[in-house]
Design an enzyme around this catalytic site. Structure first.
Site, PDB file in Angstrom:
ATOM      1  N   GLU A  24      -6.897  -7.342  -1.174  1.00  0.00           N
ATOM      2  CA  GLU A  24      -7.565  -7.171   0.118  1.00  0.00           C
ATOM      3  C   GLU A  24      -8.999  -6.714  -0.112  1.00  0.00           C
ATOM      4  O   GLU A  24      -9.245  -5.540  -0.394  1.00  0.00           O
ATOM      5  CB  GLU A  24      -6.834  -6.162   1.010  1.00  0.00           C
ATOM      6  CG  GLU A  24      -5.504  -6.653   1.561  1.00  0.00           C
ATOM      7  CD  GLU A  24      -4.916  -5.718   2.610  1.00  0.00           C
ATOM      8  OE1 GLU A  24      -5.649  -4.839   3.114  1.00  0.00           O
ATOM      9  OE2 GLU A  24      -3.720  -5.871   2.923  1.00  0.00           O
ATOM     10  N   GLU A  50       0.814  -1.221   0.000  1.00  0.00           N
ATOM     11  CA  GLU A  50       0.000   0.000   0.000  1.00  0.00           C
ATOM     12  C   GLU A  50       0.851   1.277   0.000  1.00  0.00           C
ATOM     13  O   GLU A  50       0.453   2.298   0.554  1.00  0.00           O
ATOM     14  CB  GLU A  50      -0.959  -0.002   1.206  1.00  0.00           C
ATOM     15  CG  GLU A  50      -1.978  -1.134   1.146  1.00  0.00           C
ATOM     16  CD  GLU A  50      -2.925  -1.169   2.340  1.00  0.00           C
ATOM     17  OE1 GLU A  50      -2.507  -0.731   3.431  1.00  0.00           O
ATOM     18  OE2 GLU A  50      -4.055  -1.635   2.195  1.00  0.00           O
TER      19      GLU A  50
END
Length: 1660
Positions: free
Chosen positions: A1071, A1002
């Site tokens: 995710e 991320e």
């Protein structure tokens, strides 16, 4: 073993560290000592597994158990008649049913004579041998090609029978040797039992003992190709077995006297499926008393004792290969062999007598039991004695259950008696059977009509003589009598009294074979069938009529065989009249449900006569439960001492030889299965039952004079000490724990496992000691000595005998992902061996294209779920993984947590919850893939984002940017993890389960803050990762500029609109948040499954092919692992598997249905890109269509309005915010808003914290305590001017940091005694302020703002005043740009305000004294075993800074356990020294923000759906069962309470499933397993296998409303709903009810009706 059909044998070896071709050596030769592999002599242990005697699905498990047992080599025959039943037509599929014998393949060849110097036979033998060799070469399976095959065998045991063949036999053997070696395999050839095997063929030994064998040349090694681990079973015989003490003795003697290669025949015997058994009269079971039994279960103690023997031999390998033995007689029957060369020495001491003896060797005395060998790898210390078993033993049993299917019973067809087929023929005289049938069937009819005048008598005798093997005689259509041979004499000679009638009489004789001859000289010429004479004796006039030469009519086989009745799908089956029982020649058929669970399955044919059985068209073999063994010959126990023979040790005398018949699990379907029988002699099929094989007890018996466990040898050698004997118990499967001790005795116990008895003396402490050591553990070890148990009888050699029970479920056997349609089963078997890895073998190649990941050349649609290994325990992992697999997950995804594994630089920890390798292997064992997200930054609400705190202190370091210091550390750790995975061969490129890896995490969310340095860093990270050569793709999540070949992926609540940064990359969602994490001070977030399913379906609708749930199991933030800060200890995440590992319904079940629906579309999804079309506002259809397949997804993205859509000429109702899936572009299999899955209500049962009262360490409440000093109490405190940031000083060694200051007020100071305000400002996360030793106030931040600003009214005194501020962290920051620089602690200002003179004193710059952590932490108080605990005065309650301790009893049962900390303030808790995490039940969530229900429609965000408002964020804290002891009051709970609480209010809770519910409407799709077949169905199933539905709490068909636990009747409800549901469900574990007016009537016409049910389950 005996068998003329076995022409070629291949010995296969795999090495431990390499698993994929090319992986083996390139050269195998031999010298007089051993085989030489790549120039190095090897000592090898081998075991026979015959591939067709098990199934491909069993092979991986059998091979792994063989490897675990210490085998180096797998040996198998090649079965000519299996592969070439018709000349020139090789079998290319997996079939056992229609197997012909060798001689029948060749019998029609003119002038042929088997196994002699005969040109036709040699031509055929060479053709087939060359065929096999060429096949092996084509697959590169010889070692010389990089494959596993190190040996080949030509011919088999010919030397045992070559005498009758004369000179032609000698010529034949020379030709066979020459022919084999001419095939240029590059590996040696052997001939077993062939003393005159010509060079270079190695002659080898077969038998029960081969220690005295010598090869026919000094240039050849001593090899034992068949060591008979038991013996085969014949119908009509008792069951033979071989004691492991004798088997181990034989093996040790062989290696003692110069052997270096030994093979067990069999290591797994298996099953003679179909008509494959020989003999004749060999039973269907080919168990062979092998170390792995017929069903694939480890046979103990045989497997374990041999495993120890193999280890002992391997400890001697260096000596064994270095030199020849020096053999010396030490005394009568005592012999020592010494292998000594240079610095190595190994010795074998043998007692070949039948009495125990003492041997003197090298100045030491050794006790040698009779008929035993002791092995001394160092010529001094005994590591193993063959007669002393350290391995545990087990008992096994079959659990019976009825053969039932609610939809049907038995149907039948009568087989015609006599001639019924058009291809019958007539011939004068009696014909031999095998030459006539060519073994196309067991059966040959002999039929004759004979006329008599009125002078027939009432009784005549029909005399029949047959070569065998059995027969049935029918007179005028009725069974008159039968006859059978036996394994010693196959011939049948019977006299059958019959009654003839005047006129025409028919005599129909059914002759049958029971496997053709497989051994002996000229065995191919041994006949079968009725060859006569056949006579009628005792006629009225005293004459005898010989019928032998008359014209008989013959029929080969049965009419039912020709009709294909064995499939169960053809024929006119009768079910309308009474079932015929005990009627010969009857076909029976029934349907049945496969037994639940994963235990091995058999059918018990008790009640039947003789015949053959088929399950789903597969023949499980001949059954014959009426053939009973002799009453004599068996003994209660068999003395292992003395030479073994096949009849020495027998059991089961006077009982049927075989009643249980193996049905491989892979042959069974999950729904309905078909069983077909052909019963020859008559039986009652209603007596047939299913049986599942289970391990019962676990036992061990070890004496004081046993050697220590072999695993202690190396450590003992290194330390120079010798361990004593140890009794070990280990549950058979990883998910099991020892639950109780049935027997324990230290002294002189007698008996065997299952019937131990106390002897003349027994320690009274034995049971309690064993229970304490073992109960609750998967394995335990107990020192067998008087130091442990005391001495109950002096001067007697004592033993410890234990019998234990265990609980838990078997792991499902790995599914072998192999096709057997286009490759010969034998080659498939070899290929599997060649690529086999320790856990499970996966693909060898993972790539990708724009559509999907490509695994071994095939695109895959994959579903993944995150399970973070340290957030659960190793004991939980197998169950979590299995439940994930059962839920339709293909991949398990996990982060790797750097600070967990390297808390101190260079010091690694991979034990316990940190055992990453074990976790990955368990995933592989379940047959699932792994996505390994190395990071090493993980975020994950984990402390410091997974970075170790020491990283922060490296000079010049800057995290996650183009910084050389950081990149060097990141590369070092990433490389460490990759190399660990490679060393264990866990990447898919090595045959392991890891198909993806992730680098960074991320970063795209924060990279802009790092400016120009971000891009070089991300490019470097990508390059570094790919340079590690994992052989699998790498991903970066949330990184739009991820450089090629890195795949950029999406994280979020929705990823359907995501597009990768290259058309060459697939659309991956790493995710998918199925909930959100919990903060202290926050309400509990949850995500409706309808919305989650909508998001997933939309992702696959719009081109996605890999999606991962974050989390599939969230688990628990044990210890101080939480990040945030303020993340709670619970990391439940509203996941499909809750924090405790319990399935969360209906989320788990609805997603499972979604996954199955997506898999139904897989062929279409991977074939093409979707054609996406708008059908109107909010309506979107995506169609995946090729010439062969079509799948469609219909989406309604409107957030409030249900819509109707027309697609391909049909109309579909689409609820708002939903997706319908049509795997055939026509029928809806699933709608994301319509839940078919049952739901469940969890309940928690509270019980008091049961304590042992009255001990020296507790008051009457059971609690003891220690007060933590306020302020500075440790020597390593330090002083400094000014206020310090906390993390830079504590290095996160503790949550706690003391700031201490003294100030003086003069006597005339007006401020003394008045109220002053202490103002404190802190970066966070919380603080406690003490004035003069008393708590004055507190302050805390929150999840959105960790800073603390407090004004605390205080009262100062004249003179010295102490200000002690305790600052604390609640998990370090884990997310954000430069998060590593975000501080904590009191950085000021700290002031005194409101002094009388109006002034403010700033204390910030004064000299403060600091202390890192608590005194109690340094003293080790969390262990509960250190410190001076106070229990003599009143327990302090609501007192800050207090350590509390108590002992407690483990809650009964197996339900998950939690502690309810209601009544406490804030702190940390430890159970038996393990931290269960921070507790904070006083931090209450806001009163607003929650609703009674949350509308799933519309976009989800983390605060949309909340519950538990106005209540503590978390009161229940998970205690893993594996951390608890079962001993009474032997668990220790320690708390450190910061702010004050009452520990007596603490209680235990156990979490259980209360009600199960379901709500299904008339408009729901049918259950996915019934799609296209039925309407909607409501299904209920109890959560545990041993439960049944006991009551129906609510049932309504009409317009019910509410949720599980609070259903209500609506405006209309069927009056028969409750009765109908009760009738269908009560007493069953599961039930299905059609949701339709046909079932319940129509209570309200014109309204879409629903069925809502709530049920309770209880133990059956």
């Amino acid at each position: 073993m005996r068998g003329g059909t076995k022409i070629v044998v291949f010995h296969l070896v795999w090495f431990l560290c390499i698993h994929v071709p090319p992986m083996f050596s390139s050269n195998v030769t031999y010298d007089h000592k051993a085989l030489l592999i790549d120039g190095k002599r090897r000592v090898l242990v081998s075991g026979s597994i015959h591939y067709p005697r098990s199934t491909p699905e069993m092979w991986p498990d059998l091979i792994q158990k063989s490897k675990d047992g210490g085998l180096d080599v797998i040996e198998t025959y090649v079965f000519w008649n299996l592969h070439e039943p018709v000349r020139g037509q090789e079998k290319q599929d997996f079939m056992y049913i229609y197997v012909l014998d060798l001689m029948l393949v060749l019998n029609g060849i003119m002038g042929i004579k088997f196994r002699t110097d005969n040109q036709p036979f040699k031509a055929e033998m060479q053709r087939f041998t060359a065929k096999i060799v060429d096949m092996i070469k084509q697959e590169n399976l010889y070692v010389s090609q990089g494959g596993p095959i190190i040996l080949s065998q030509i011919e088999n045991e010919y030397g045992n029978i070559d005498g009758p063949y004369g000179a032609a036999g000698k010529s034949y053997i020379k030709w066979a040797a020459s022919m084999a070696t001419s095939l240029n395999t590059g590996v040696p050839w052997v001939m077993c039992q062939q003393a005159d095997a010509p060079d270079p063929i190695i002659n080898t030994c077969n038998g029960f003992y081969c220690d005295q064998f010598t090869p026919n040349s000094n240039a050849k090694p001593k090899m034992w190709t068949e060591n008979w681990s038991g013996w085969f079973l014949a119908f009509g015989g008792a069951v033979p077995y071989r004691p492991v003490e004798d088997l181990a003795f034989a093996v040790a003697r062989f290696y003692q006297r110069g052997g270096t290669f030994q093979n067990y025949y069999m290591y797994h015997g298996g099953t003679n499926f179909g008509r494959s058994s020989g003999g004749p009269f060999i039973s269907t079971s080919y168990d062979y008393d092998a170390p792995i039994d017929e069903y694939g279960i480890i046979r103990q103690p045989k497997w374990g004792h041999l495993k120890d023997l193999h280890k002992a031999i391997k400890l001697c390998e260096e000596a064994l290969i270095a030199t020849d033995p020096t053999i010396t007689s030490l005394a009568s029957n005592l012999e020592v062999a010494v292998y000594k060369s240079g610095g190595v020495c190994a010795a074998f001491l043998a007692n070949i007598g039948t009495s125990d003896a003492t041997a003197k060797f090298n100045g030491n005395s050794y006790q040698l039991p009779a008929w035993s060998v002791s092995i001394l790898p160092d010529c001094k210390n005994v590591v193993l004695n063959t007669a002393k078993i350290n391995s545990a033993s087990t008992t096994s049993s079959f659990a019976s259950q009825s053969l039932e299917d609610s939809s049907s019973g038995w149907s039948w067809i009568s087989e015609p008696i006599g001639i019924s087929k058009k291809d019958s023929f007539s011939k004068f005289g009696l014909v031999e059977q095998i030459n006539t049938t060519a073994d196309k069937s067991d059966y040959l009819w002999y039929s004759l009509s004979i006329d008599f005048e009125d002078d027939v008598t009432s009784q005549t005798v029909l005399h029949i003589e047959s070569l065998g093997h059995a027969l049935h005689a029918f007179i005028n259509g009725k069974l008159a009598g039968s006859g059978k041979g036996n394994s010693g004499n196959a011939k049948v000679n019977v006299d059958i009294p019959i009654t003839l009638v005047a006129g025409k009489n028919t005599i129909d004789l059914l002759s049958l074979t029971v496997g053709l001859q497989n051994y002996g000289s000229f065995f191919d010429t041994w006949g079968a069938g009725i060859t006569g004479p056949v006579t009628l004796k005792g006629l009225k006039n005293g004459t005898t009529i010989d019928l032998s030469s008359q014209q008989w009519t013959y029929q080969i086989g049965l009419q039912g065989e020709d009709l294909g009745l064995s499939s169960g799908s053809v024929g006119q089956w009768n079910s309308q009249s009474n079932l015929p029982k005990n009627q010969p020649l009857t076909w029976y058929k029934t349907n049945f449900v496969a037994p639940s669970g994963n235990d091995l399955v058999a059918i018990d044919f008790t009640g039947m006569g003789k015949g053959e059985a088929w399950v789903n068209g597969q023949s499980i073999g001949r059954y014959w439960p009426t053939y009973v063994s002799p009453n004599s010959g068996c003994a209660t126990s068999c003395n292992y001492r003395g030479s073994y023979s096949s009849s020495k040790c027998l059991k089961n005398c006077g009982n049927p030889s075989q009643t249980l018949y193996h049905v491989p699990r892979s042959w069974l379907k999950t729904d309905s299965n078909t069983l077909v029988l052909f019963e020859e002699s008559g039986g009652d099929p209603t007596k047939i039952s299913l049986a599942t094989k289970q391990i019962g007890s676990l036992c061990s018996q070890v004496s004081e004079i046993h050697p220590p466990p072999i695993d202690m040898w190396n450590s003992d050698s290194e330390s120079g000490r010798r361990s004593g004997p140890v009794l070990s118990l280990d549950c058979p499967n990883p998910k099991q724990v020892i639950s109780s001790i049935k027997f324990a005795s230290f002294g002189t116990p007698t008996g065997t496992c299952g019937n131990f008895n106390h002897g003349s003396c027994s320690s009274n402490k034995a049971l309690s000691i064993v229970e304490k050591a073992c109960i609750g553990s998967r394995s335990c070890k107990i020192n067998v000595s008087i130091d442990t148990f005391g001495d109950p009888c002096r001067r007697v050699t004592k033993s410890l005998a234990v019998e234990a029970l265990f609980i838990g479920n078997l792991l499902k056997i790995k599914e072998a992902a192999m096709s057997v349609k286009k490759i010969d089963q034998f080659i498939l078997f070899l290929l599997f061996l060649a690529i086999y890895a320790p856990a499970a073998t996966f693909c060898a190649n993972v790539t990708y294209d724009h559509r999907a990941l490509i695994i071994d050349g095939s695109r895959r649609v994959l579903l993944s779920g995150s399970i973070h290994y340290p957030r659960s325990t190793p004991e939980m992992w197998p169950d979590l993984i299995q439940k994930s697999k059962d839920g339709g997950i293909d991949v398990i995804e996990t982060y790797v947590f750097w600070n967990l594994h390297e808390p101190i630089r260079g010091q690694y920890n991979f034990e316990g919850r940190r055992d990453l390798v074990k976790f990955v292997k368990l995933v592989a064992a379940a047959g699932l893939y792994v996505h390994l997200r190395i990071g090493p930054y993980v975020c994950a609400e984990w402390n410091y984002g997974g970075f170790p705190i020491w990283l922060h202190f490296i000079p010049g370091i800057k995290f996650r940017t183009d910084n050389e210091a950081f990149k060097a550390e990141m590369k070092r750790f990433t490389t460490k993890i990759v190399n660990m995975m490679k060393e264990e061969s866990l990447y898919a490129s090595q045959g392991g389960p890891i198909i993806l890896s992730q680098i960074e995490n991320e970063y795209g969310d924060v990279d802009s803050a790092y400016g120009p340095a971000a891009k070089p860093y991300i490019n470097w990270a990508a390059s570094m990762a790919t340079s590690l050569d994992t052989g699998v793709p790498w991903v970066m999540c949330m990184q739009a500029d991820a450089p090629n070949p890195i795949i950029n992926t999406c994280n979020g609540f929705y990823c359907d609109q995501f597009t990768p940064n290259s058309n060459a990359k697939p659309k991956i969602w790493t995710e998918g948040y199925n909930g959100w994490f919990l903060y202290y001070g926050g309400a509990v977030p949850y995500r409706p499954v309808e919305d989650l399913a909508f998001a997933v379906a939309r992702f696959y609708q719009l081109g996605g092919t890999f999606m991962n749930y974050y989390m599939y199991h969230g688990g628990t933030n044990f210890g101080r692992t939480t990040g945030g800060p303020f993340v709670a200890t619970s990391y439940d995440y509203d996941a499909p598997l809750d924090e405790y590992g319990i399935i969360r319904q209906p989320k788990w079940g609805h997603l499972k249905d979604l996954h199955n629906s997506i898999k139904l579309c897989e062929e279409a999804l991977i074939a093409t890109d979707p054609a996406v079309t708008s059908l109107g506002p909010y309506i979107e259809v995506a169609v995946y269509k090729t010439d062969d397949v079509c799948a469609a997804f219909l989406a309604n993205t409107n957030t409030t309005v249900d819509l109707t859509v027309n697609f391909s000429g049909d109309s579909y109702q689409l609820p708002a915010w939903s997706v319908s899936i049509l795997p055939d572009c026509k029928n809806v299999v699933f709608n994301s808003a319509k839940i078919n899955s049952a739901s469940a209500v969890s309940i928690v049962r509270t019980e008091s914290l049961k304590q042992e009262v009255g001990t020296s360490e507790s008051d009457s409440s059971g609690w003891s305590w220690i007060s933590e000093p306020i302020g500075i109490s440790k020597n390593e405190s330090f002083s400094k001017f000014g206020l310090l940031e906390q993390i830079n000083n504590t290095a996160d060694r503790s949550d706690y940091f003391w700031y201490s200051l003294s100030i003086d007020l003069e006597d005339d100071d007006d401020d003394a005694g008045s109220q002053t305000v202490l103002h404190i400002e802190s970066l966070g996360h919380a603080l406690h302020a003490f004035i003069n030793g008393n708590l004055a106030g507190n302050g805390t931040g929150n999840s959105t703002n960790a800073a603390v600003i407090v004004d605390i009214p205080i009262t100062l005194v004249n003179g010295k005043n102490t200000i002690d501020l305790l600052s604390l962290t609640v998990g370090l920051q884990n997310f954000g740009a430069f998060f590593d620089t975000w501080g904590a602690g009191i950085t000021g200002p700290v002031t005194l305000k409101g002094l009388k003179n109006g002034t403010t004193i700033d204390l910030s710059s004064q000299q403060w004294t600091y202390q890192v952590g608590l005194l109690g932490e340094d003293l080790g108080l969390p262990s509960g075993s250190a410190g001076q605990w106070n229990s003599q005065s009143t327990l302090p309650k609501n007192q800050s800074l207090t350590w509390y301790k108590t002992n407690f009893v483990t809650p009964s049962g197996n339900d998950p356990v939690a502690i309810d900390f209601t009544g406490m303030g804030k702190g940390e808790a430890w159970v038996n020294g393990q931290s269960i995490g921070r507790y904070w039940p006083t931090y209450v969530s806001p009163n607003s923000g929650c609703t009674n229900s949350c509308d799933y429609r519309g976009y989800y965000y983390q605060s949309k759906c909340l519950r538990n408002c106005g209540k503590p964020s978390q009161t229940l804290y998970h205690v893993p069962r594996s951390w608890l002891k079962s001993d009474s009051s032997n668990n220790t709970l320690v708390l450190f309470e910061e702010s004050g609480g009452d520990p007596t209010r603490i209680s235990f809770v156990t979490k259980q499933i209360g009600s199960v519910c379901s709500y299904v409407s008339e408009s729901h799709p049918p259950p996915i397993e019934m799609w296209r077949k039925s309407g909607p169905v409501l299904s209920l199933e109890c959560p545990y296998p041993n439960q049944v539905i006991s009551s129906i709490k609510f049932a309504s068909f009409g317009t019910p409303y509410g949720a599980c636990g609070s259903f209500n009747h609506g405006s209309c409800s069927s009056s028969i709903a409750l009765y109908t549901v009760q009738k269908a469900c009560i007493g069953s574990r599961r039930c299905n009810i059609n949701v339709s007016v046909n079932t319940f009537g129509d209570p309200c016409r014109g309204v879409t009706k629903s069925l809502a049910v709530e049920a309770s389950c209880n133990l059956d």
